[in-house]
Design a protein around this motif. Structure first.
Motif, PDB file in Angstrom:
ATOM      1  N   ILE A  68       0.868  -1.170   0.000  1.00  0.00           N
ATOM      2  CA  ILE A  68       0.000   0.000   0.000  1.00  0.00           C
ATOM      3  C   ILE A  68       0.910   1.226   0.000  1.00  0.00           C
ATOM      4  N   THR A  69       0.573   2.221  -0.819  1.00  0.00           N
ATOM      5  CA  THR A  69       1.312   3.471  -0.881  1.00  0.00           C
ATOM      6  C   THR A  69       0.353   4.608  -0.622  1.00  0.00           C
ATOM      7  N   PHE A  70       0.681   5.439   0.352  1.00  0.00           N
ATOM      8  CA  PHE A  70      -0.130   6.609   0.656  1.00  0.00           C
ATOM      9  C   PHE A  70       0.292   7.741  -0.268  1.00  0.00           C
ATOM     10  N   THR A  71      -0.668   8.427  -0.848  1.00  0.00           N
ATOM     11  CA  THR A  71      -0.411   9.463  -1.845  1.00  0.00           C
ATOM     12  C   THR A  71      -0.002  10.776  -1.196  1.00  0.00           C
ATOM     13  N   SER A  72       0.203  11.788  -2.021  1.00  0.00           N
ATOM     14  CA  SER A  72       0.581  13.121  -1.533  1.00  0.00           C
ATOM     15  C   SER A  72      -0.527  13.765  -0.711  1.00  0.00           C
ATOM     16  N   GLU A  73      -1.750  13.241  -0.783  1.00  0.00           N
ATOM     17  CA  GLU A  73      -2.859  13.750   0.033  1.00  0.00           C
ATOM     18  C   GLU A  73      -2.649  13.464   1.522  1.00  0.00           C
ATOM     19  N   ILE A  74      -1.811  12.467   1.824  1.00  0.00           N
ATOM     20  CA  ILE A  74      -1.582  12.045   3.210  1.00  0.00           C
ATOM     21  C   ILE A  74      -0.194  12.507   3.640  1.00  0.00           C
ATOM     22  N   ASP A  75      -0.143  13.269   4.736  1.00  0.00           N
ATOM     23  CA  ASP A  75       1.118  13.770   5.270  1.00  0.00           C
ATOM     24  C   ASP A  75       1.738  12.713   6.175  1.00  0.00           C
ATOM     25  N   ALA A  76       2.900  12.212   5.765  1.00  0.00           N
ATOM     26  CA  ALA A  76       3.565  11.166   6.547  1.00  0.00           C
ATOM     27  C   ALA A  76       3.953  11.669   7.937  1.00  0.00           C
ATOM     28  N   GLY A  77       4.302  12.945   8.049  1.00  0.00           N
ATOM     29  CA  GLY A  77       4.748  13.497   9.321  1.00  0.00           C
ATOM     30  C   GLY A  77       3.660  13.582  10.379  1.00  0.00           C
ATOM     31  N   THR A  78       2.405  13.513   9.975  1.00  0.00           N
ATOM     32  CA  THR A  78       1.311  13.555  10.948  1.00  0.00           C
ATOM     33  C   THR A  78       0.521  12.250  10.934  1.00  0.00           C
ATOM     34  N   THR A  79      -0.147  11.943   9.825  1.00  0.00           N
ATOM     35  CA  THR A  79      -1.005  10.757   9.750  1.00  0.00           C
ATOM     36  C   THR A  79      -0.218   9.462   9.914  1.00  0.00           C
ATOM     37  N   LEU A  80       1.026   9.433   9.407  1.00  0.00           N
ATOM     38  CA  LEU A  80       1.831   8.208   9.434  1.00  0.00           C
ATOM     39  C   LEU A  80       2.977   8.307  10.437  1.00  0.00           C
ATOM     40  N   ALA A  81       2.830   9.164  11.441  1.00  0.00           N
ATOM     41  CA  ALA A  81       3.881   9.375  12.439  1.00  0.00           C
ATOM     42  C   ALA A  81       3.882   8.269  13.494  1.00  0.00           C
ATOM     43  N   THR A  82       5.027   8.089  14.125  1.00  0.00           N
ATOM     44  CA  THR A  82       5.149   7.162  15.246  1.00  0.00           C
ATOM     45  C   THR A  82       4.090   7.509  16.291  1.00  0.00           C
TER      46      THR A  82
END
Length: 93
Positions: A68-82
Motif C-alpha cells: 500500500i502506498t499513501f499518496t501526496s494527500e496524506i502527510d507522513a509526518g502527521t497521519t503516518l507518524a510514530t
C-alpha cells in the motif's frame, strides 16, 4: 454460474476468503509512505487515528497485492507518524 464467479449471482466472499484487520501502526515512522502487505485480494477500508480518519482508495492510497502506498494527500509526518494508528480491513485468500 460461471466457473470463475465468486459466490452466487451477486458475487461475494467464498469460503477460502478471509476478511480481517491488518495493523500498520508498529511500522509508522513519519517518513515511510509505502508498506509491504501479506498477499491480499483487496482492501475494504483504511482507518487512521488522525485526520482524515477514513482514507479513500486511489485518492489517499493505492495498493497492489503486495503493498500500500499513501499518496501526496496524506502527510507522513502527521497521519503516518510514530504513535499514530493505521488499520486496514483486508480480504485475503
Amino acid at each position: 454460474k460461471k466457473a470463475n464467479q465468486k459466490g452466487g449471482d451477486g458475487g461475494g466472499i467464498i469460503g477460502r476468503d478471509l476478511v480481517r484487520n491488518y495493523d500498520l501502526s508498529s511500522q509508522l515512522n513519519g517518513v515511510t509512505k509505502t508498506f509491504n502487505l501479506p498477499a491480499i485480494w483487496s482492501i475494504v477500508s483504511v482507518a487512521c487515528s488522525s485526520f482524515p480518519n477514513v482514507l479513500r482508495p486511489t485518492i489517499d492510497y493505492t495498493y497492489t497485492g503486495q503493498s500500500i502506498t499513501f499518496t501526496s494527500e496524506i502527510d507522513a509526518g502527521t497521519t503516518l507518524a510514530t504513535g499514530q494508528t493505521v488499520v486496514l480491513t483486508i480480504v485475503s485468500g
